[in-house]
Structure formats: C-alpha cells, structure tokens
Design an enzyme around this catalytic site. Structure first.
Site, short mmCIF file in Angstrom:
data_model
loop_
_atom_site.label_atom_id
_atom_site.label_comp_id
_atom_site.label_asym_id
_atom_site.label_seq_id
_atom_site.Cartn_x
_atom_site.Cartn_y
_atom_site.Cartn_z
CE LYS A 29 0.83 4.72 -8.82
NZ LYS A 29 0.89 3.24 -8.84
CE1 TYR A 69 -3.78 2.89 -6.08
CE2 TYR A 69 -2.15 3.78 -4.57
CZ TYR A 69 -2.57 3.50 -5.86
OH TYR A 69 -1.76 3.84 -6.92
CG PHE A 77 -0.25 -5.11 -3.66
CD1 PHE A 77 -0.83 -3.89 -3.93
CD2 PHE A 77 -0.77 -6.25 -4.28
CE1 PHE A 77 -1.90 -3.77 -4.81
CE2 PHE A 77 -1.86 -6.15 -5.16
CZ PHE A 77 -2.41 -4.90 -5.43
NE ARG A 105 -6.53 2.22 -16.27
CZ ARG A 105 -6.17 1.60 -15.15
NH1 ARG A 105 -5.77 2.30 -14.09
NH2 ARG A 105 -6.17 0.29 -15.08
CB THR A 111 -1.20 -2.95 -13.39
OG1 THR A 111 -2.54 -2.50 -13.59
CG2 THR A 111 -0.81 -2.76 -11.93
NE ARG A 122 1.35 2.37 -14.41
CZ ARG A 122 0.14 2.02 -13.99
NH1 ARG A 122 -0.53 1.07 -14.61
NH2 ARG A 122 -0.40 2.62 -12.94
CG ASN A 132 2.78 1.34 -11.44
OD1 ASN A 132 2.69 2.28 -10.66
ND2 ASN A 132 1.80 0.45 -11.58
CG HIS A 135 -3.65 6.55 -9.86
ND1 HIS A 135 -4.15 5.29 -9.59
CD2 HIS A 135 -4.73 7.38 -9.92
CE1 HIS A 135 -5.47 5.36 -9.49
NE2 HIS A 135 -5.84 6.62 -9.67
CD GLU A 146 -8.95 7.31 -8.62
OE1 GLU A 146 -8.72 6.13 -8.29
OE2 GLU A 146 -8.55 7.79 -9.71
P1 ADP Z 1 -3.50 0.43 -11.81
O1 ADP Z 1 -2.63 1.44 -11.11
O2 ADP Z 1 -2.89 0.00 -13.11
O3 ADP Z 1 -4.94 0.87 -11.93
P2 ADP Z 1 -4.34 -1.36 -9.63
O4 ADP Z 1 -5.45 -0.41 -9.32
O5 ADP Z 1 -4.68 -2.80 -9.80
O6 ADP Z 1 -3.52 -0.92 -10.94
O7 ADP Z 1 -3.26 -1.29 -8.48
C1 ADP Z 1 -2.88 -0.04 -7.95
C2 ADP Z 1 -1.38 0.00 -7.81
O8 ADP Z 1 -0.98 -1.01 -6.88
C3 ADP Z 1 -0.60 -0.32 -9.07
O9 ADP Z 1 -0.43 0.82 -9.90
C4 ADP Z 1 0.70 -0.83 -8.52
O10 ADP Z 1 1.58 0.25 -8.21
C5 ADP Z 1 0.28 -1.51 -7.24
N1 ADP Z 1 0.17 -2.95 -7.46
C6 ADP Z 1 -0.77 -3.59 -8.17
N2 ADP Z 1 -0.56 -4.92 -8.16
C7 ADP Z 1 0.55 -5.12 -7.43
C8 ADP Z 1 1.31 -6.26 -7.04
N3 ADP Z 1 0.94 -7.47 -7.42
N4 ADP Z 1 2.40 -6.07 -6.27
C9 ADP Z 1 2.77 -4.84 -5.89
N5 ADP Z 1 2.11 -3.71 -6.21
C10 ADP Z 1 1.02 -3.85 -6.98
#
Ligand code: ADP
Length: 169
Positions: A29, A69, A77, A105, A111, A122, A132, A135, A146
């Site tokens: 990212k 997304y 968010f 993963r 996350t 991370r 973080n 992705h 994707e």
């Molecule tokens: P991951 O990237 O671990 O698969 P998710 O698909 O749940 O997680 O969420 C996508 C991205 O959205 C996360 O990597 C993170 O950057 C952001 N995100 C997730 N939860 C939150 C939150 N509570 N507040 C802010 N950003 C969030």
C-alpha cells in the site's frame, strides 16, 4: 516428474503441479512504498520460496480503490481507506506457490498491526490499522477476483525456475 502426473499442468512444455500454481494478489500500500519497504516485503516472499508472476507500480484512482474494497463499502472507514489506497503509488503483485493464499496471510499478520505477531510483516513494520502497509487476498475466490481486477491476463507469467525442484518434492 512422475509424482506430478495426476494434477500436472503443462505450460510451454513446462510441467507444474496444481499446488505450485496457486496464486494470490499482494499489494504494498502507499504507506509501505513511502516507508521504503518494497524490497523488504518482496524479499520475504521470495525467500520463502514463492514465485513472482506479475508486478507493477500503480497509482490507483479513488474509483479503482472503491472497486478493490467493494466488500467493505458499508464500513465506517471505507471512505478513509479508499482515499488512502488512492493517495500514492502501490506495488501490485501476484505471487504463486503451494499454500500461498493462506500462508501469505500468515506472513502478513493480523489486520491490526498491534495484534500481529512479531515476525509478521505488519507485526514488524506497522502500528495503525489504517496504515498496515500491505494487502493480501483472504481466500481463493478473492484472489481470483483481485488478480482479475488489477492485472490483464497477459501480464501474468507462467514460468519454471531451476529452484522449483529444491522447493517441492
Ligand atoms: P485485511 O487487510 O487484513 O484483509 P480487511 O479486509 O478487514 O483486513 O480490511 C481492509 C483494510 O481496511 C485493512 O487492511 C485496514 O487497512 C483497513 N481497516 C480495517 N479495519 C479498520 C478499522 N477498524 N479502521 C480503519 N481501517 C481499517
């Protein structure tokens, strides 16, 4: 190799097992790019034994970030997240190898970086959930979608490496 015969795919006279051909979408990212972590992240996947089959530097539009997304559009968010993903260059990649979706993963961590184990990407390099740095697709269906969203079919390469035989039995 005889052991590959049941589920072997042949591309350009190269024999690869179905397991070796599992693919996942990984993106560094904008924060990962800005923080100079491109090489570090690529090195971890490379050293594990996974094979890079596509890579490009892209600056996603807001619209594209929303598509990526899409499943999170109801979340509070979502707007901040898609603003962030479209705020600068992203390294988009496809990595291939046995178990790469699930194990990728694991390498990435949870996350929330503060909930990620040390030794994960991370866990080692990030603090905030919204920063973080990386992705990774969370399952086979997501990986397929994707990869198709970020890459054209001709951007995905299939090739054999000499080290494959030292990685797989
Ligand atoms: P991951 O990237 O671990 O698969 P998710 O698909 O749940 O997680 O969420 C996508 C991205 O959205 C996360 O990597 C993170 O950057 C952001 N995100 C997730 N939860 C939150 C939150 N509570 N507040 C802010 N950003 C969030």
């Amino acid at each position: 190799a005889a052991f590959l015969s049941a589920a072997a795919y042949t591309f350009q006279d190269q024999e690869l097992s179905a397991a070796e051909l599992e693919r996942t979408f990984i993106a560094i990212k904008p924060d990962g790019v800005q923080r100079g972590l491109i090489a570090e992240i690529i090195a971890r996947f490379e050293r594990k034994g996974y094979k890079l089959v596509a890579i490009k530097l892209v600056h996603p539009t807001k619209d594209f970030a929303e598509k990526h997304y899409d499943d999170l559009k109801a979340r509070p968010f979502f707007n901040g997240l898609t603003d962030f993903l479209s705020s600068g260059p992203v390294v988009a990649m496809v990595w291939e190898g046995q178990g790469v979706i699930k194990y990728g993963r694991k390498m990435i961590g949870a996350t929330a970086p503060l909930a990620s184990e040390p030794g994960t990407i991370r866990g080692d390099f990030a603090i905030a959930v919204g920063r973080n740095i990386i992705h990774g697709s969370d399952g086979p269906e997501t990986a397929k979608d994707e990869i198709a969203l970020w890459f054209k079919p001709e951007e995905l390469l299939t090739y054999k490496k000499e080290t494959d035989k030292w990685l797989y039995e």
